[in-house]
Design an enzyme around this catalytic site. Structure first.
Site, PDB file in Angstrom:
ATOM      1  N   GLY A   1       0.780  -1.239   0.000  1.00 17.76           N
ATOM      2  CA  GLY A   1       0.000   0.000   0.000  1.00 17.76           C
ATOM      3  C   GLY A   1       0.808   1.283   0.000  1.00 17.76           C
TER       4      GLY A   1
ATOM      5  N   GLU B   1       3.729   4.167   5.965  1.00 17.52           N
ATOM      6  CA  GLU B   1       2.556   3.300   5.829  1.00 17.52           C
ATOM      7  C   GLU B   1       1.463   4.076   5.107  1.00 17.52           C
ATOM      8  OE1 GLU B   1       1.233   0.592   5.527  1.00 17.52           O
ATOM      9  OE2 GLU B   1       0.672  -0.329   7.438  1.00 17.52           O
ATOM     10  N   ASP B   2       0.606   3.368   4.387  1.00 14.95           N
ATOM     11  CA  ASP B   2      -0.485   4.035   3.681  1.00 14.95           C
ATOM     12  C   ASP B   2      -1.534   4.569   4.657  1.00 14.95           C
ATOM     13  OD1 ASP B   2      -1.328   1.480   4.418  1.00 14.95           O
ATOM     14  OD2 ASP B   2      -1.999   0.885   2.422  1.00 14.95           O
TER      15      ASP B   2
ATOM     16  N   ASP C   1      -5.171   2.054  10.839  1.00 12.22           N
ATOM     17  CA  ASP C   1      -6.582   1.804  11.144  1.00 12.22           C
ATOM     18  C   ASP C   1      -6.665   1.400  12.623  1.00 12.22           C
ATOM     19  OD1 ASP C   1      -9.281   1.260  10.679  1.00 12.22           O
ATOM     20  OD2 ASP C   1      -8.914  -0.727   9.876  1.00 12.22           O
TER      21      ASP C   1
ATOM     22  N   ASP D   1      -5.713  -0.475  -2.013  1.00 14.35           N
ATOM     23  CA  ASP D   1      -6.505  -1.354  -2.887  1.00 14.35           C
ATOM     24  C   ASP D   1      -7.810  -1.804  -2.253  1.00 14.35           C
ATOM     25  OD1 ASP D   1      -5.416  -3.190  -0.911  1.00 14.35           O
ATOM     26  OD2 ASP D   1      -5.994  -4.799  -2.281  1.00 14.35           O
TER      27      ASP D   1
ATOM     28  N   ARG E   1      -5.317   0.500  -6.925  1.00  6.42           N
ATOM     29  CA  ARG E   1      -4.065   1.062  -6.380  1.00  6.42           C
ATOM     30  C   ARG E   1      -3.518   2.190  -7.258  1.00  6.42           C
ATOM     31  NH1 ARG E   1      -2.144  -2.171  -2.160  1.00  6.42           N
ATOM     32  NH2 ARG E   1      -2.427  -4.402  -2.385  1.00  6.42           N
TER      33      ARG E   1
HETATM   34  P1  5GP Z   1      -4.450  -1.952  11.085  1.00  2.00           P
HETATM   35  O1  5GP Z   1      -3.610  -3.045  11.645  1.00  2.00           O
HETATM   36  O2  5GP Z   1      -3.985  -0.559  11.446  1.00  2.00           O
HETATM   37  O3  5GP Z   1      -5.908  -2.160  11.419  1.00  2.00           O
HETATM   38  O4  5GP Z   1      -4.397  -2.164   9.528  1.00  2.00           O
HETATM   39  C1  5GP Z   1      -3.757  -1.343   8.651  1.00  2.00           C
HETATM   40  C2  5GP Z   1      -3.875  -1.926   7.276  1.00  2.00           C
HETATM   41  O5  5GP Z   1      -5.241  -2.228   6.949  1.00  2.00           O
HETATM   42  C3  5GP Z   1      -3.449  -0.903   6.240  1.00  2.00           C
HETATM   43  O6  5GP Z   1      -2.077  -0.968   5.994  1.00  2.00           O
HETATM   44  C4  5GP Z   1      -4.282  -1.303   5.052  1.00  2.00           C
HETATM   45  O7  5GP Z   1      -3.616  -2.340   4.348  1.00  2.00           O
HETATM   46  C5  5GP Z   1      -5.548  -1.866   5.638  1.00  2.00           C
HETATM   47  N1  5GP Z   1      -6.615  -0.841   5.668  1.00  2.00           N
HETATM   48  C6  5GP Z   1      -7.164  -0.252   6.738  1.00  2.00           C
HETATM   49  N2  5GP Z   1      -8.101   0.633   6.379  1.00  2.00           N
HETATM   50  C7  5GP Z   1      -8.146   0.616   5.024  1.00  2.00           C
HETATM   51  C8  5GP Z   1      -8.905   1.334   4.049  1.00  2.00           C
HETATM   52  O8  5GP Z   1      -9.762   2.201   4.323  1.00  2.00           O
HETATM   53  N3  5GP Z   1      -8.644   1.039   2.741  1.00  2.00           N
HETATM   54  C9  5GP Z   1      -7.722   0.108   2.366  1.00  2.00           C
HETATM   55  N4  5GP Z   1      -7.560  -0.083   1.070  1.00  2.00           N
HETATM   56  N5  5GP Z   1      -6.988  -0.579   3.262  1.00  2.00           N
HETATM   57  C10 5GP Z   1      -7.193  -0.327   4.581  1.00  2.00           C
END
Ligand code: 5GP
Length: 177
Positions: A41, A96-97, A100, A156, A162
């Protein structure tokens, strides 16, 4: 393009990435950086961000995947591709993209801490603070957004979108089919 609504267009994202680059330049004056991109990402964001950083730097990449059911984040991640270089005593900037729940980055940070870096900071383009489950506070954040599913600029849905140049909200009708 009727599957998405544009949240931040290409020009807005370009301006934001420039701003982040300037702040990072100021914060790390006189130091070398090791920029670690989390695949896939972050690849577009990282490519643009490093070109705004005017410091000696090295790049490396990590790819991780969640264990088990992908709809329930356990926070335990499997390393699919590890770093090539040692991070011992280095100033590491994780790119990081989107953050969350924060569980993925908490895990990555713990792994990297054990390798004895000089410092570790996080730069993310997008942040969804309302979803946070882990105590992760990125030092550099492009945009804080509400709990929406976003795609484009590297992000994505089922490996699609992407390459869209803007950060877009994916219409729920697409993933609720
Ligand atoms: P976390 O461990 O912080 O919950 O997860 C982060 C990862 O979840 C991000 O790097 C991404 O790959 C995915 N993710 C979380 N929210 C989104 C979103 O709104 N769109 C997309 N495409 N991926 C997300």
């Amino acid at each position: 393009m009727d599957e998405v609504d544009i949240l931040f267009d290409r020009e807005a994202v370009t301006r934001k990435v420039k701003e982040l680059g300037q702040i990072i330049n100021a914060d790390y004056q006189g130091r070398d950086l090791l920029v670690v991109g989390i695949l896939k990402g972050a690849f577009i964001f990282m490519a643009d961000l490093v070109r705004e950083i005017d410091l000696p730097l090295q790049l490396d990449f990590m790819d991780v995947s969640s264990y088990g059911d992908s709809t329930v984040s356990s926070g335990e991640v499997r390393i699919i591709k590890d770093l090539e270089y040692s991070i011992k005593d280095k100033d590491v900037l994780i790119v990081e993209d989107i953050v969350d729940t924060g569980l993925t980055l908490k895990y990555i940070k713990e792994i990297l801490h054990r390798r004895g870096p000089g410092s570790i900071r996080i730069c993310c383009l997008l942040d969804k603070p309302s979803r946070r489950k882990a105590d992760i506070f990125p030092e550099y954040v492009g945009y804080s957004i509400p709990d929406r599913f976003v795609v484009g600029y590297g992000l994505d849905y089922a490996e699609q979108y992407r390459h869209y140049p803007a950060v877009c909200e994916l219409k729920p009708s697409v993933y609720q089919k």
